[in-house]
Design a protein around this motif. Structure first.
Motif, PDB file in Angstrom:
ATOM      1  N   VAL A 171     -31.790   3.691  30.034  1.00  0.00           N
ATOM      2  CA  VAL A 171     -32.674   2.567  30.379  1.00  0.00           C
ATOM      3  C   VAL A 171     -32.875   1.687  29.149  1.00  0.00           C
ATOM      4  CG1 VAL A 171     -35.035   1.923  31.017  1.00  0.00           C
ATOM      5  CG2 VAL A 171     -33.882   3.765  32.236  1.00  0.00           C
ATOM      6  N   ALA A 172     -33.120   2.327  27.999  1.00  0.00           N
ATOM      7  CA  ALA A 172     -33.364   1.588  26.758  1.00  0.00           C
ATOM      8  C   ALA A 172     -32.141   0.747  26.387  1.00  0.00           C
ATOM      9  CB  ALA A 172     -33.706   2.557  25.639  1.00  0.00           C
ATOM     10  N   ARG A 173     -30.959   1.361  26.542  1.00  0.00           N
ATOM     11  CA  ARG A 173     -29.722   0.654  26.201  1.00  0.00           C
ATOM     12  C   ARG A 173     -29.503  -0.538  27.127  1.00  0.00           C
ATOM     13  NH1 ARG A 173     -25.208   4.717  26.244  1.00  0.00           N
ATOM     14  NH2 ARG A 173     -26.210   5.482  24.363  1.00  0.00           N
ATOM     15  N   ALA A 174     -29.719  -0.325  28.387  1.00  0.00           N
ATOM     16  CA  ALA A 174     -29.529  -1.407  29.369  1.00  0.00           C
ATOM     17  C   ALA A 174     -30.495  -2.555  29.082  1.00  0.00           C
ATOM     18  CB  ALA A 174     -29.730  -0.867  30.779  1.00  0.00           C
ATOM     19  N   THR A 175     -31.730  -2.213  28.722  1.00  0.00           N
ATOM     20  CA  THR A 175     -32.738  -3.228  28.413  1.00  0.00           C
ATOM     21  C   THR A 175     -32.333  -4.017  27.167  1.00  0.00           C
ATOM     22  OG1 THR A 175     -34.303  -1.564  29.149  1.00  0.00           O
ATOM     23  CG2 THR A 175     -35.226  -3.576  28.238  1.00  0.00           C
ATOM     24  N   ARG A 176     -31.818  -3.286  26.143  1.00  0.00           N
ATOM     25  CA  ARG A 176     -31.426  -3.933  24.899  1.00  0.00           C
ATOM     26  C   ARG A 176     -30.250  -4.891  25.138  1.00  0.00           C
ATOM     27  NH1 ARG A 176     -28.839   0.136  21.370  1.00  0.00           N
ATOM     28  NH2 ARG A 176     -27.067  -0.650  22.521  1.00  0.00           N
ATOM     29  N   ASP A 177     -29.252  -4.386  25.900  1.00  0.00           N
ATOM     30  CA  ASP A 177     -28.070  -5.208  26.186  1.00  0.00           C
ATOM     31  C   ASP A 177     -28.428  -6.465  26.960  1.00  0.00           C
ATOM     32  OD1 ASP A 177     -26.679  -3.315  24.862  1.00  0.00           O
ATOM     33  OD2 ASP A 177     -25.687  -2.452  26.629  1.00  0.00           O
ATOM     34  N   ALA A 178     -29.417  -6.333  27.824  1.00  0.00           N
ATOM     35  CA  ALA A 178     -29.825  -7.482  28.641  1.00  0.00           C
ATOM     36  C   ALA A 178     -30.560  -8.523  27.797  1.00  0.00           C
ATOM     37  CB  ALA A 178     -30.715  -7.009  29.790  1.00  0.00           C
ATOM     38  N   ALA A 179     -31.172  -8.028  26.714  1.00  0.00           N
ATOM     39  CA  ALA A 179     -31.987  -8.943  25.891  1.00  0.00           C
ATOM     40  C   ALA A 179     -31.126  -9.908  25.061  1.00  0.00           C
ATOM     41  CB  ALA A 179     -32.889  -8.146  24.966  1.00  0.00           C
ATOM     42  N   LYS A 222     -46.114   1.963  25.182  1.00  0.00           N
ATOM     43  CA  LYS A 222     -46.391   0.705  24.478  1.00  0.00           C
ATOM     44  C   LYS A 222     -45.317   0.382  23.433  1.00  0.00           C
ATOM     45  CE  LYS A 222     -51.048  -0.162  25.528  1.00  0.00           C
ATOM     46  NZ  LYS A 222     -51.597   1.136  26.001  1.00  0.00           N
ATOM     47  N   GLU A 223     -44.774   1.434  22.793  1.00  0.00           N
ATOM     48  CA  GLU A 223     -43.834   1.229  21.699  1.00  0.00           C
ATOM     49  C   GLU A 223     -42.474   0.720  22.163  1.00  0.00           C
ATOM     50  OE1 GLU A 223     -45.691   4.148  21.787  1.00  0.00           O
ATOM     51  OE2 GLU A 223     -47.125   3.165  20.507  1.00  0.00           O
ATOM     52  N   SER A 224     -42.031   1.161  23.312  1.00  0.00           N
ATOM     53  CA  SER A 224     -40.685   0.784  23.732  1.00  0.00           C
ATOM     54  C   SER A 224     -40.666   0.538  25.232  1.00  0.00           C
ATOM     55  CB  SER A 224     -39.712   1.910  23.396  1.00  0.00           C
ATOM     56  OG  SER A 224     -39.934   2.982  24.277  1.00  0.00           O
ATOM     57  N   ASN A 225     -39.494   0.265  25.732  1.00  0.00           N
ATOM     58  CA  ASN A 225     -39.388   0.058  27.174  1.00  0.00           C
ATOM     59  C   ASN A 225     -39.070   1.355  27.920  1.00  0.00           C
ATOM     60  OD1 ASN A 225     -39.935  -2.692  27.527  1.00  0.00           O
ATOM     61  ND2 ASN A 225     -37.993  -3.167  26.525  1.00  0.00           N
TER      62      ASN A 225
END
Lengths: 127, 320
Positions: free
Chosen positions: B312-320, A26-29
């Motif tokens: 995954v987190a980095r890719a998601t952030r960059d896409a945002a 829930k907190e992150s992706n």
């Protein structure tokens, strides 16, 4: 309790056990797995140029890149492959055995879709 | 009888008829709980055996007598790891997780084949394992290629294809030793003496004493009885031992003209049960080694996952 089908004559209900092991936190992706288990990937191998990729099996890996590396070691040690696809198991949408009769039985009665349904004289060639 | 109970009974009858008709069951199909449980137990036990089975032979990788032998042995042990993986994957389709199976093995709750609780003190043991242990495993696994559960049958087909090389590399080692110096031949005979009976017992108790056999046969999980499989193995192996010029450690072994099979002496099941119950020569060592490998690998598994999640987190952030 597992769901039971209405009719017992057709192929019965699937076991209600999902193969999903990844859930969104829930907190992150970030994707989290049960007990830090690496996610599951399905592996498809093209055995030689000219043939389609075929399902070979599945394996766990931290990410797709590692899944490819592991698939190469596990499924192509004896030149079984020319190309590998890996797909997160959770990305696959499949038909349910429950729907088998609805989806596939109608084809059984459509014999006119096959060449043998049509009567043509034997002496006419190339038909 | 309530509605649900009657449904289960009817489904059970439908299922028995379905598998008796040689039709295959796939992961999402309905199956009786006991069928699922039997398969999870059998497949995970089979997977554990492949994984633990790497240890007795891994013991000789660094000391193989030639580069040729070393390459072959290394490839064989790598295959065993792969076989464990095919089998764990097949079991996972039944709803059990890899972590649960790891726990089952490491806690001692799950069994693995007792044959891997015997030590490998000489190089000839590597020959004897390939020839006898893999020979017995192949005999057991060929009928499993026709098992009613699709994923298990498919895993077995792959395993059987790979396993014939294992048996041949073992027999080649035995052949070289038994036709070598007197000392080498003695080594080969000694290894045969120690591995023969445990290999014969790999097929499990006699049919009349086997707890799960009848139901597994009815469900087409098991295709050939323990005693019949054992007989196939004995008939095949006696001739191979003759060719090596080695003597089977069984004074009662003789050809039975009437049956058209070899008769063997009485099997000492007390030794089998002793090893199954955890008191074989290497039970504790095998599990301790597996536990250590699992513990030592934990930071690698965690780090790989953390790295993947970060990407995954980095890719998601960059896409945002």
């Amino acid at each position: 309790m597992r769901r039971l089908p209405m009719q017992t004559s057709a192929l019965p209900a699937p076991h209600a056990m999902p193969r999903e092991r990844i859930s969104k936190s829930k907190e992150s992706n970030e994707t989290m797995t049960d007990k830090n288990e690496w996610p599951l990937f399905e592996v498809f191998i093209r055995s030689k140029q000219g043939l389609a990729h075929q399902h070979a099996g599945s394996l766990h890996a931290a990410d797709a890149e590692m899944a490819i590396e592991n698939a190469r070691d596990v499924y192509t040690r004896r030149s079984e492959g020319q190309s590998i696809w890996v797909v997160p198991s959770t990305a696959i949408t499949a038909t349910s055995p429950d729907d088998k009769s609805v989806l596939f039985d109608p084809a059984d009665t459509k014999v006119y879709r096959h060449p043998t349904f049509y009567d043509v004289p034997d002496e006419v060639e190339c038909l | 009888m309530n509605e649900t109970t009657r449904d289960v009974v009817e489904l059970g009858q439908w299922f028995d008829a379905y598998v008796a008709d040689e039709k295959k069951i796939e992961p999402k199909d309905w199956m009786p709980d006991a069928y699922r449980k039997t398969l999870v137990r059998q497949i995970s036990q089979h997977a554990h055996s492949e994984v633990i089975g790497m240890q007795p032979e891994g013991n000789w990788i660094t000391r193989a007598p030639t580069l040729r032998r070393k390459a072959g042995l290394l490839a064989k042990v790598q295959d065993e790891a792969g076989h464990g993986l095919y089998l764990y994957s097949a079991a996972e389709t039944l709803g059990v997780s890899r972590g649960q199976m790891d726990d089952g093995l490491l806690s001692g709750k799950d069994k693995y084949s007792s044959i891997f609780n015997y030590p490998t003190p000489t190089w000839a043991d590597i020959g004897a394992i390939g020839w006898l242990v893999d020979g017995a495993a192949i005999t057991n696994q060929i009928p499993l290629c026709r098992c009613s559960y699709g994923p298990y049958a498919r895993a077995m087909i792959r395993v059987c294809k790979e396993e014939s090389f294992h048996q041949r590399q073992g027999y080649e080692i035995m052949l070289r030793l038994s036709h070598g110096t007197a000392e080498q031949k003695r080594m080969a005979q000694d290894a045969l003496n120690r591995w023969w009976w445990p290999a014969v017992m790999m097929f499990g108790p006699s049919d009349k004493d086997s707890a799960h056999s009848a139901q597994s046969m009815a469900w087409r999980i098991k295709r050939v009885s323990n005693d019949d499989l054992r007989q196939r193995f004995v008939d095949m192996t006696v001739k191979q031992a003759d060719y090596l010029g080695l003597t089977m450690p069984d004074p009662d072994l003789k050809w039975n003209e009437e049956r058209g099979h070899y008769d063997i002496g009485e099997i000492d099941w007390s030794d089998f049960w002793k090893v199954v119950k955890g008191n074989g020569p290497c039970n504790r060592q095998r599990l301790a080694h597996r536990q250590k490998a699992h513990d030592d690998g934990e930071w690698v598994r965690d780090a790989a996952l953390a790295h993947a999640n970060k990407r995954v987190a980095r890719a998601t952030r960059d896409a945002a």
